[in-house]
Design a protein around this motif. Structure first.
Motif, PDB file in Angstrom:
ATOM      1  N   VAL A 145     -53.183  63.988 -11.888  1.00 47.40           N
ATOM      2  CA  VAL A 145     -53.385  63.782 -13.316  1.00 47.40           C
ATOM      3  C   VAL A 145     -52.369  62.761 -13.796  1.00 47.40           C
ATOM      4  O   VAL A 145     -51.158  62.960 -13.660  1.00 47.40           O
ATOM      5  N   HIS A 146     -52.859  61.660 -14.327  1.00 42.83           N
ATOM      6  CA  HIS A 146     -51.978  60.660 -14.930  1.00 42.83           C
ATOM      7  C   HIS A 146     -51.760  61.099 -16.375  1.00 42.83           C
ATOM      8  O   HIS A 146     -52.590  60.875 -17.250  1.00 42.83           O
ATOM      9  N   ALA A 147     -50.634  61.756 -16.600  1.00 40.47           N
ATOM     10  CA  ALA A 147     -50.429  62.527 -17.823  1.00 40.47           C
ATOM     11  C   ALA A 147     -50.000  61.672 -18.993  1.00 40.47           C
ATOM     12  O   ALA A 147     -49.158  60.770 -18.865  1.00 40.47           O
ATOM     13  N   VAL A 148     -50.588  61.973 -20.143  1.00 42.73           N
ATOM     14  CA  VAL A 148     -50.116  61.412 -21.400  1.00 42.73           C
ATOM     15  C   VAL A 148     -49.300  62.451 -22.162  1.00 42.73           C
ATOM     16  O   VAL A 148     -48.527  62.121 -23.053  1.00 42.73           O
ATOM     17  N   PHE A 149     -49.481  63.725 -21.771  1.00 42.79           N
ATOM     18  CA  PHE A 149     -48.766  64.812 -22.443  1.00 42.79           C
ATOM     19  C   PHE A 149     -48.496  65.929 -21.454  1.00 42.79           C
ATOM     20  O   PHE A 149     -49.383  66.302 -20.684  1.00 42.79           O
TER      21      PHE A 149
END
Length: 237
Positions: A90-94
């Motif tokens: 998961v390329h996380a933004v949060f």
């Protein structure tokens, strides 16, 4: 047990299901390793995901920004971002973080001071509901004259829809007042209460239709099934 409404979901912001964030997806789990730009997370189902973080990733703990270096093995996280399914990344933004002690406490309190999960059976004659909790334990709870039922509400829609697994903070506002007769098998529920005469009795039970849940399989962490009960059907007494 990691799920959001309550401790984790209160930090997550809107959504918490696949598709709830502009095509993003959510992974919730227990941290097993941390590096400068990556968090390894193990879900309740035993799946391992990598959470890739960058300078643009917002990392929150107790509603305050923290650094990735502050995250430790054993902490709970909910990471929202773009999923690379082949690499389980998961390329996380949060990223919302719960420290290990809070996770442990929430596991101990599930089924004792709060309940959350999916209704699998209803006994109208005795006002009992069977709830499959996020930790895969089936628990019979009982409503009484002090139990109120509410359907929906903005916070609950984000919380219950994801089958929340942790957090005693299950309060919220809004929603429609309903009765036990309006509750059906398949609904997601959450609420605070206490154990009385061997059954968990909610003071307020928040309900959401299963059909209102986000599309696709979520990646959810939860407590291990009760190690003293191999068939995962024990109810806390």
């Amino acid at each position: 047990m990691l799920a959001g409404s309550g401790i984790l979901r209160a930090q997550e912001g809107p959504g918490g299901e696949r598709g709830a964030f502009a095509g993003g997806q959510m992974v919730r789990g227990t941290v097993t390793a941390v590096s400068a730009d990556q968090i390894t997370v193990k879900t309740e189902e035993g799946d391992v995901y990598q959470v890739a973080v960058s300078a643009n990733t917002r990392v929150m703990k107790d509603r305050q920004p923290v650094k990735v270096a502050d995250i430790k093995a054993g902490d709970g996280v909910g990471a929202m971002g773009v999923m690379d399914a082949p690499t389980k990344t998961v390329h996380a933004v949060f990223v919302a973080v719960i420290d290990a002690e809070q996770v442990k406490k929430a596991r101990e309190e599930l089924g004792k001071i709060y309940i959350t999960g999916k209704i699998t059976a209803i006994d109208m004659d005795n006002a009992k509901l069977t709830v499959m909790r996020p930790d895969h334990v089936s628990q019979v709870i009982q409503a009484d004259e002090g139990t109120s039922f509410r359907r929906g509400g903005r916070r609950e829609q984000a919380s219950v829809a994801g089958a929340p697994a942790v957090g005693a903070n299950t309060g919220g506002t809004g929603g429609e007042s309903i009765t036990l007769a309006d509750v059906k098998v398949g609904d997601m529920v959450m609420g605070r209460g206490a154990v009385k005469n061997g059954f968990f009795v909610p003071t307020e039970l928040r309900v959401m239709d299963a059909s209102a849940r986000g599309q696709g399989r979520r990646h959810e962490a939860g407590t291990p099934a009760d190690s003293t009960n191999g068939n995962s059907t024990a109810s806390p007494q």
